[in-house]
Design a protein around this motif. Structure first.
Motif, mmCIF file in Angstrom:
data_model
loop_
_atom_site.group_PDB
_atom_site.id
_atom_site.type_symbol
_atom_site.label_atom_id
_atom_site.label_comp_id
_atom_site.label_asym_id
_atom_site.label_seq_id
_atom_site.Cartn_x
_atom_site.Cartn_y
_atom_site.Cartn_z
ATOM 1 N N UNK A 332 38.672 27.863 39.183
ATOM 2 C CA UNK A 332 39.511 29.027 39.407
ATOM 3 C C UNK A 332 39.676 29.866 38.155
ATOM 4 N N UNK A 333 39.757 29.210 36.981
ATOM 5 C CA UNK A 333 39.851 29.941 35.716
ATOM 6 C C UNK A 333 38.583 30.749 35.472
ATOM 7 N N UNK A 334 37.448 30.165 35.809
ATOM 8 C CA UNK A 334 36.180 30.888 35.678
ATOM 9 C C UNK A 334 36.178 32.120 36.574
ATOM 10 N N UNK A 335 36.623 31.945 37.805
ATOM 11 C CA UNK A 335 36.650 33.074 38.737
ATOM 12 C C UNK A 335 37.659 34.130 38.306
ATOM 13 N N UNK A 336 38.779 33.698 37.749
ATOM 14 C CA UNK A 336 39.799 34.622 37.257
ATOM 15 C C UNK A 336 39.198 35.597 36.252
ATOM 16 N N UNK A 337 38.311 35.078 35.397
ATOM 17 C CA UNK A 337 37.633 35.938 34.424
ATOM 18 C C UNK A 337 36.567 36.788 35.088
ATOM 19 N N UNK A 338 35.790 36.195 35.971
ATOM 20 C CA UNK A 338 34.685 36.926 36.605
ATOM 21 C C UNK A 338 35.181 38.088 37.465
ATOM 22 N N UNK A 339 36.342 37.931 38.053
ATOM 23 C CA UNK A 339 36.911 39.001 38.884
ATOM 24 C C UNK A 339 37.633 40.062 38.049
ATOM 25 N N UNK A 340 37.610 39.910 36.742
ATOM 26 C CA UNK A 340 38.254 40.839 35.793
ATOM 27 C C UNK A 340 39.774 40.792 35.846
#
Length: 458
Positions: A332-340
């Motif tokens: 989820x932390x990775x996605x939090x960054x990828x989604x800006x």
């Protein structure tokens, strides 16, 4: 503008697209540092008191003053004359600080909008005052008080209606969102034409001292007012009049960053929410049917009281992040960054030297840039506030958000509580956050679950 890239953002550049999900990515994200969300002020509590403990690094004297401030924060005011806590009203919204910030946390969207609750209505008319702020409504002021003591009349009653809209995910899942539209009825005098109204709910108060001590240069460095980097995200600081220091300063607090300091936030709540005059705001709210607080008379609370309450708000401990080793949280932390998301909800901040030693030189993780962002028409209140436009809101900190239901018994988010959970809050994002919302809608169910689990770990 050069943005500071935090480790999570640097990592995201090397990862695959949001449509993929590889177990090997989990181990690449180390969230250990972020467990101490408040730096040395972090507390490790997963109880209903998770927002209400003093920072553990206070001195003995600071702790004593913190608990004095705690008692003052919870004190209920009554009408004068009285032996204890007199001065409520003449018109008001609530009778104690704690009633708008239950358990030092977040107020819910009330079933009865005219009951004693943490909801209120800001008001203004077109134009700006002599300091660049909103213009008070003649006879009503800058806030609509919907309660009154005996012998006075509430300025108005609130009335709420709801509209709905549906969001559809790429996988076909649909969610219906509900928006409250709050207006006024039974005004004590006719309401002038062109009044702009904006709903507010009380927010958590822990960690305010840390946010106050972030150097101004750190915050303004994150601005990208003209979107020079072309990412669709601008961000700007709000500069506001500070009635305590009598100068224009960086706004940090309030839904639109319209207040410069914790003590002014406390003083404003006393006078607007409770009708309690103080050394910073010497006139009662409204100015239409009240004469209390005539200049030269004794304020109803002292500067010492303001300082103790402000200290209490500044020195509450910040709850630690949880479950940081879970692979779902890491993903989820990775996605939090990828989604800006992290471009506005900036994970990391630092403080400089502070008057309270416990707040000095702290590295902490509030997940906010303290800047204003255009959030689109869906969230617009169409009410400017200093440099904030009618579509702009300050980035809310996310720390502690996953404990909201435990502490406050609900998950009502956004300025008017329209979002009934974190996912609904994401789906209300527009404007500068429209692309991030659409990326979220394109995730599969597992990815959405992981992202929400990460946010709930904060």
């Amino acid at each position: 503008m050069i943005r500071k890239l935090y480790p999570i953002l640097l990592l995201s550049l090397a990862l695959t697209s949001c449509s993929e999900d590889h177990d090997s990515d989990y181990e690449n994200i180390d969230l250990t540092e972020r467990i101490n969300a408040g730096g040395e002020t972090t507390i490790f509590s997963t109880t209903t008191n998770a927002f209400s403990s003093p920072a553990p690094n206070l001195t003995a004297a600071e702790t004593d003053n913190h608990f004095i401030g705690d008692l003052l924060f919870e004190a209920s005011f009554v009408t004068a004359p009285a032996q204890v806590n007199p001065g409520l009203g003449s018109i008001y919204n609530n009778s104690a600080c704690i009633n708008c910030h239950p358990r030092d946390g977040r107020a819910k969207h009330p079933t009865n909008v005219n009951s004693a609750n943490g909801l209120l209505m800001r008001a203004s008319i077109f134009g700006t005052d002599e300091h660049g702020g909103p213009v008070a409504v003649p006879g009503f002021g800058l806030q609509i008080q919907n309660r009154a003591i005996s012998g006075y009349t509430p300025e108005a009653e609130y009335i709420v209606t709801y509209t709905t809209k549906t969001e559809t995910f790429a996988d076909g899942t649909t969610i219906t969102l509900r928006k409250p539209d709050i207006t006024l009825t039974d005004t004590y005098i006719p309401l002038p034409a062109g009044v702009m109204l904006s709903t507010r709910l009380g927010t958590p108060i822990f960690g305010l001292g840390l946010l106050e001590e972030v150097p101004e240069a750190n915050i303004t460095a994150l601005q990208d007012i003209n979107d020079a980097d072309g990412d669709g995200i601008s961000g700007k600081a709000n500069f506001v009049w500070n009635p305590f220091t009598h100068q224009t300063e960086l706004g940090r607090f309030g839904w639109k960053a319209n207040t410069a300091s914790v003590i002014v936030q406390c003083a404003g709540a006393y006078v607007e929410d409770m009708g309690i005059t103080n050394p910073i705001f010497t006139l009662e709210s409204g100015h239409g049917q009240t004469n209390g607080g005539i200049p030269g008379t004794e304020p109803e609370v002292s500067m010492e009281t303001l300082e103790k309450v402000a200290l209490y708000c500044k020195t509450l401990g910040v709850p630690a992040a949880r479950n940081t080793d879970k692979k779902e949280v890491k993903n989820g932390a990775k996605l939090f960054a990828q989604l800006d998301c992290a471009k506005c909800h900036v994970p990391k901040q630092v403080t400089g030297n502070a008057s309270v030693a416990a707040l000095s030189n702290q590295t902490f993780f509030p997940y906010t840039d303290l800047l204003l962002h255009d959030m689109g028409e869906g969230l617009a209140d169409n009410r400017p506030d200093f440099m904030a436009t009618g579509t702009e809101w300050k980035t809310r900190p996310l720390w502690g958000i996953g404990l909201t239901n435990l502490v406050n018994g609900h998950t009502d988010f956004l300025h008017d509580g329209r979002a009934k959970n974190i996912e609904e809050a994401i789906l209300w994002h527009g404007g500068e956050a429209e692309n991030s919302k659409n990326k979220y809608k394109n995730l599969n169910a597992k990815q959405r679950s992981d992202l929400l689990e990460f946010i709930n770990s904060l």
